[in-house]
Design a protein around this motif. Sequence first.
Motif, PDB file in Angstrom:
ATOM      1  N   CYS A  76      -3.973   0.851   9.965  1.00 34.24           N
ATOM      2  CA  CYS A  76      -3.275   1.954   9.305  1.00 34.24           C
ATOM      3  C   CYS A  76      -3.540   3.252  10.060  1.00 34.24           C
ATOM      4  O   CYS A  76      -4.655   3.516  10.519  1.00 34.24           O
ATOM      5  CB  CYS A  76      -3.745   2.063   7.849  1.00 34.24           C
ATOM      6  SG  CYS A  76      -3.114   3.506   6.968  1.00 34.24           S
ATOM      7  N   ALA A  77      -2.516   4.105  10.190  1.00 36.73           N
ATOM      8  CA  ALA A  77      -2.652   5.358  10.920  1.00 36.73           C
ATOM      9  C   ALA A  77      -3.557   6.353  10.209  1.00 36.73           C
ATOM     10  O   ALA A  77      -4.040   7.297  10.832  1.00 36.73           O
ATOM     11  CB  ALA A  77      -1.276   5.990  11.135  1.00 36.73           C
ATOM     12  N   LEU A  78      -3.829   6.149   8.899  1.00 39.07           N
ATOM     13  CA  LEU A  78      -4.634   7.087   8.132  1.00 39.07           C
ATOM     14  C   LEU A  78      -6.037   6.570   7.843  1.00 39.07           C
ATOM     15  O   LEU A  78      -7.025   7.210   8.172  1.00 39.07           O
ATOM     16  CB  LEU A  78      -3.917   7.435   6.823  1.00 39.07           C
ATOM     17  CG  LEU A  78      -2.640   8.267   6.980  1.00 39.07           C
ATOM     18  CD1 LEU A  78      -1.884   8.323   5.675  1.00 39.07           C
ATOM     19  CD2 LEU A  78      -2.979   9.672   7.448  1.00 39.07           C
ATOM     20  N   CYS A  79      -6.124   5.397   7.207  1.00 43.63           N
ATOM     21  CA  CYS A  79      -7.433   4.890   6.771  1.00 43.63           C
ATOM     22  C   CYS A  79      -8.029   3.865   7.726  1.00 43.63           C
ATOM     23  O   CYS A  79      -9.161   3.417   7.523  1.00 43.63           O
ATOM     24  CB  CYS A  79      -7.326   4.275   5.376  1.00 43.63           C
ATOM     25  SG  CYS A  79      -6.247   2.827   5.294  1.00 43.63           S
ATOM     26  N   SER A  80      -7.278   3.456   8.749  1.00 46.70           N
ATOM     27  CA  SER A  80      -7.735   2.490   9.762  1.00 46.70           C
ATOM     28  C   SER A  80      -8.053   1.121   9.180  1.00 46.70           C
ATOM     29  O   SER A  80      -8.772   0.333   9.799  1.00 46.70           O
ATOM     30  CB  SER A  80      -8.979   3.026  10.506  1.00 46.70           C
ATOM     31  OG  SER A  80      -8.656   4.220  11.199  1.00 46.70           O
ATOM     32  N   ASN A  81      -7.525   0.800   7.995  1.00 48.62           N
ATOM     33  CA  ASN A  81      -7.670  -0.539   7.436  1.00 48.62           C
ATOM     34  C   ASN A  81      -6.637  -1.472   8.068  1.00 48.62           C
ATOM     35  O   ASN A  81      -5.565  -1.026   8.482  1.00 48.62           O
ATOM     36  CB  ASN A  81      -7.478  -0.524   5.916  1.00 48.62           C
ATOM     37  CG  ASN A  81      -8.669   0.078   5.199  1.00 48.62           C
ATOM     38  OD1 ASN A  81      -9.799  -0.009   5.675  1.00 48.62           O
ATOM     39  ND2 ASN A  81      -8.428   0.698   4.054  1.00 48.62           N
ATOM     40  N   PRO A  82      -6.930  -2.779   8.151  1.00 51.80           N
ATOM     41  CA  PRO A  82      -5.967  -3.706   8.767  1.00 51.80           C
ATOM     42  C   PRO A  82      -4.649  -3.739   8.022  1.00 51.80           C
ATOM     43  O   PRO A  82      -4.620  -3.707   6.781  1.00 51.80           O
ATOM     44  CB  PRO A  82      -6.695  -5.057   8.694  1.00 51.80           C
ATOM     45  CG  PRO A  82      -8.140  -4.717   8.558  1.00 51.80           C
ATOM     46  CD  PRO A  82      -8.188  -3.442   7.787  1.00 51.80           C
ATOM     47  N   LEU A  83      -3.549  -3.783   8.767  1.00 49.95           N
ATOM     48  CA  LEU A  83      -2.220  -3.877   8.176  1.00 49.95           C
ATOM     49  C   LEU A  83      -1.758  -5.311   8.034  1.00 49.95           C
ATOM     50  O   LEU A  83      -0.822  -5.585   7.284  1.00 49.95           O
ATOM     51  CB  LEU A  83      -1.201  -3.118   9.045  1.00 49.95           C
ATOM     52  CG  LEU A  83      -1.363  -1.598   9.111  1.00 49.95           C
ATOM     53  CD1 LEU A  83      -0.406  -1.023  10.139  1.00 49.95           C
ATOM     54  CD2 LEU A  83      -1.109  -0.972   7.752  1.00 49.95           C
ATOM     55  N   THR A  84      -2.378  -6.245   8.770  1.00 53.84           N
ATOM     56  CA  THR A  84      -1.964  -7.640   8.748  1.00 53.84           C
ATOM     57  C   THR A  84      -2.871  -8.427   7.829  1.00 53.84           C
ATOM     58  O   THR A  84      -3.907  -7.960   7.379  1.00 53.84           O
ATOM     59  CB  THR A  84      -2.031  -8.240  10.150  1.00 53.84           C
ATOM     60  OG1 THR A  84      -3.374  -8.095  10.643  1.00 53.84           O
ATOM     61  CG2 THR A  84      -1.083  -7.530  11.081  1.00 53.84           C
ATOM     62  N   SER A 110      -0.206   6.772  -2.397  1.00 54.57           N
ATOM     63  CA  SER A 110      -1.075   7.852  -2.882  1.00 54.57           C
ATOM     64  C   SER A 110      -0.579   9.232  -2.454  1.00 54.57           C
ATOM     65  O   SER A 110      -1.142  10.247  -2.870  1.00 54.57           O
ATOM     66  CB  SER A 110      -2.505   7.646  -2.374  1.00 54.57           C
ATOM     67  OG  SER A 110      -2.551   7.700  -0.954  1.00 54.57           O
ATOM     68  N   GLY A 111       0.458   9.276  -1.614  1.00 54.69           N
ATOM     69  CA  GLY A 111       1.037  10.545  -1.202  1.00 54.69           C
ATOM     70  C   GLY A 111       0.344  11.213  -0.040  1.00 54.69           C
ATOM     71  O   GLY A 111       0.554  12.416   0.203  1.00 54.69           O
ATOM     72  N   THR A 112      -0.469  10.474   0.707  1.00 56.25           N
ATOM     73  CA  THR A 112      -1.170  11.062   1.844  1.00 56.25           C
ATOM     74  C   THR A 112      -0.367  10.977   3.144  1.00 56.25           C
ATOM     75  O   THR A 112      -0.736  11.610   4.133  1.00 56.25           O
ATOM     76  CB  THR A 112      -2.526  10.368   2.062  1.00 56.25           C
ATOM     77  OG1 THR A 112      -2.309   8.959   2.220  1.00 56.25           O
ATOM     78  CG2 THR A 112      -3.458  10.617   0.895  1.00 56.25           C
ATOM     79  N   SER A 113       0.714  10.201   3.149  1.00 52.56           N
ATOM     80  CA  SER A 113       1.528  10.088   4.363  1.00 52.56           C
ATOM     81  C   SER A 113       2.963  10.565   4.175  1.00 52.56           C
ATOM     82  O   SER A 113       3.655  10.849   5.150  1.00 52.56           O
ATOM     83  CB  SER A 113       1.549   8.633   4.846  1.00 52.56           C
ATOM     84  OG  SER A 113       2.189   7.800   3.888  1.00 52.56           O
ATOM     85  N   TYR A 114       3.412  10.671   2.911  1.00 46.84           N
ATOM     86  CA  TYR A 114       4.821  11.000   2.681  1.00 46.84           C
ATOM     87  C   TYR A 114       4.953  11.730   1.349  1.00 46.84           C
ATOM     88  O   TYR A 114       4.340  11.354   0.356  1.00 46.84           O
ATOM     89  CB  TYR A 114       5.665   9.720   2.678  1.00 46.84           C
ATOM     90  CG  TYR A 114       7.142   9.931   2.436  1.00 46.84           C
ATOM     91  CD1 TYR A 114       7.945  10.511   3.401  1.00 46.84           C
ATOM     92  CD2 TYR A 114       7.728   9.557   1.235  1.00 46.84           C
ATOM     93  CE1 TYR A 114       9.303  10.717   3.189  1.00 46.84           C
ATOM     94  CE2 TYR A 114       9.080   9.743   1.005  1.00 46.84           C
ATOM     95  CZ  TYR A 114       9.868  10.326   1.988  1.00 46.84           C
ATOM     96  OH  TYR A 114      11.201  10.535   1.769  1.00 46.84           O
TER      97      TYR A 114
END
Length: 411
Positions: A76-84, A110-114
């Motif tokens: 993830c571009a924000l929290c760096s958690n795996p997307l897959t 959560s509204g942190t990206s959009y």
Amino acid sequence: TYITPVPVIRIGPVPTEKNRNLPSSVQGGDRSAVGGDIAAREREGACRDSTAEAMSTPTVQSLKGVVSTNVDPSLCALCSNPLTGRRGVSDSPRLCFCCGKQSCATCHDSGTSYDPKAERCLLCNATQAGRIGLVKKQAKKGHAWGQFCLGIKFHNGNGVAKSEFEAVRWFRKAAAQGHPDALVDMSYHCFHGIGCKPNMAESRKYVERAMLHRRTLTDVAQRDLADLAVDYIRTHSTDMIEAAKTILVPLASDGLSLAQCKLGLYFFKADTYEESKQWLTAAALQGDREAAVYAMECCRKLREIPQQRFWLGTASKLESLIDIPEREAGCIAAMDHASERMRRLRDVCGGCGAKLHGKMRNICKGCRTYCYCDQNCQKLHWNRLEGGHRADCLEVLDLKKKFKQMEKREG
């Protein structure tokens, strides 16, 4: 029928971490001592074969800039958690059409990206970030992630007029750059002739490339691949069956319950119940109700009565996800038949076979399947060499333990 019976594909048990990457030649021993010249020629020939195979096998390319513009496309571009590796459409990654950044569903919701009210991307501060015009702009610039998203828009008719031909046009462009989900969509469209002419050979080529990135595919794309494998099997073509095997076995080994269930159903229709039970058990332990019902039927065919009762109880607890009425009706009929058989079984002693009278029953506390006249009959049945109860009861106890662990993870 769900899957038409076809010639049996011999596939071993579910691979483990210890044996998954071991080549089959390891089990054959070392033959280097049998003549130096012969061994040298064999090594030289194997080297040429491996070189030719490497040249013909597609290489795995980096997905940076293809599926997103993240520094690491798998995070993830924000929290760096795996997307897959997520399960469920609600957990699918969210892609910004303005900057190509990809975030997880938690960060997006959560509204942190959009900012949905202002239609503004908080990662690049672009306005009107949700408009269809941005998708077209990014697709025309040649970005694979924009081309794939535009193909999805045309496929669903979301914001544009629905057109499978336009969808295939943009899917093909994204697939040419190696977008994994676009490769899956192109393989599906080429096989069924949706938006293009049917072409099985081209469909297989797209599948081969998509399987190189199978661990980065979204949940929807993995399920589409498993469904496509079933369509391959229904063609009754040997080549297509082999192609289906290259899809289902890796996906099932990676833990995709849908692939495990479909592989188990294939073996069930081919009357190879041991292999079928292995894959169906793996899928049922992930909460697949249809897999639990067919695991119950496998145990009936193998005359494993305690295991059959366990899967009957498990299938009754699980929620049905079958969207085809005929398949759901077949599962219910099989469960009703098994319930009646279990009821009749409690009227006979499992040790001596005598008919039991009265309402009180001395039941096995482990599997709760067989009833007995007294403790002596239970010991007789437990220690019997042929058809004894020990192995079946212990297997049921192990299944109960695994199922409780699954419920604990989900709860």
